[in-house]
Design a protein around this motif. Structure first.
Motif, PDB file in Angstrom:
ATOM      1  N   LYS A  59       0.823  -1.211   0.000  1.00  8.14           N
ATOM      2  CA  LYS A  59       0.000   0.000   0.000  1.00  8.14           C
ATOM      3  C   LYS A  59       0.856   1.259   0.000  1.00  8.14           C
ATOM      4  N   ASP A  60       1.964   1.243   0.756  1.00  9.82           N
ATOM      5  CA  ASP A  60       2.856   2.397   0.791  1.00  9.82           C
ATOM      6  C   ASP A  60       3.509   2.633  -0.561  1.00  9.82           C
ATOM      7  N   ARG A  61       3.894   1.554  -1.261  1.00  4.62           N
ATOM      8  CA  ARG A  61       4.492   1.710  -2.578  1.00  4.62           C
ATOM      9  C   ARG A  61       3.498   2.264  -3.588  1.00  4.62           C
ATOM     10  N   ILE A  62       2.245   1.836  -3.484  1.00  5.10           N
ATOM     11  CA  ILE A  62       1.213   2.343  -4.385  1.00  5.10           C
ATOM     12  C   ILE A  62       0.971   3.825  -4.123  1.00  5.10           C
ATOM     13  N   GLU A  63       0.931   4.216  -2.841  1.00  6.59           N
ATOM     14  CA  GLU A  63       0.728   5.617  -2.505  1.00  6.59           C
ATOM     15  C   GLU A  63       1.898   6.481  -2.932  1.00  6.59           C
ATOM     16  N   ALA A  64       3.113   5.924  -2.912  1.00  6.79           N
ATOM     17  CA  ALA A  64       4.300   6.693  -3.293  1.00  6.79           C
ATOM     18  C   ALA A  64       4.297   7.001  -4.794  1.00  6.79           C
ATOM     19  N   LYS A  65       3.664   6.133  -5.581  1.00  8.07           N
ATOM     20  CA  LYS A  65       3.614   6.379  -7.021  1.00  8.07           C
ATOM     21  C   LYS A  65       2.618   7.462  -7.281  1.00  8.07           C
TER      22      LYS A  65
END
Length: 65
Positions: A59-65
């Motif tokens: 979820k954090d990686r998706i939000e970072a994009k």
């Protein structure tokens, strides 16, 4: 200081309880059985924590994009 002394006493008690000496507590077999029974439960709990951490990381990686 009191916590250190209490901790050392508890560790000493655990060692004395597990040592197979007649006349003492001699809980060695019971401790081994407890560890055998507790290992799968501990593995499941650790696995669940790892899954939740992995989901949060995705979820954090998706939000970072």
């Amino acid at each position: 200081m009191v916590a250190l002394i209490v901790g050392i006493l508890f560790i000493a008690f655990a060692v004395v309880a597990v040592i197979p000496v007649p006349g003492l507590l001699n809980w060695g077999n019971d401790v081994v059985n407890f560890l055998k029974g507790g290992a799968p439960v501990l593995a499941v709990l650790i696995g669940l924590v790892a899954v939740f951490i992995g989901i949060a990381d995705i979820k954090d990686r998706i939000e970072a994009k």
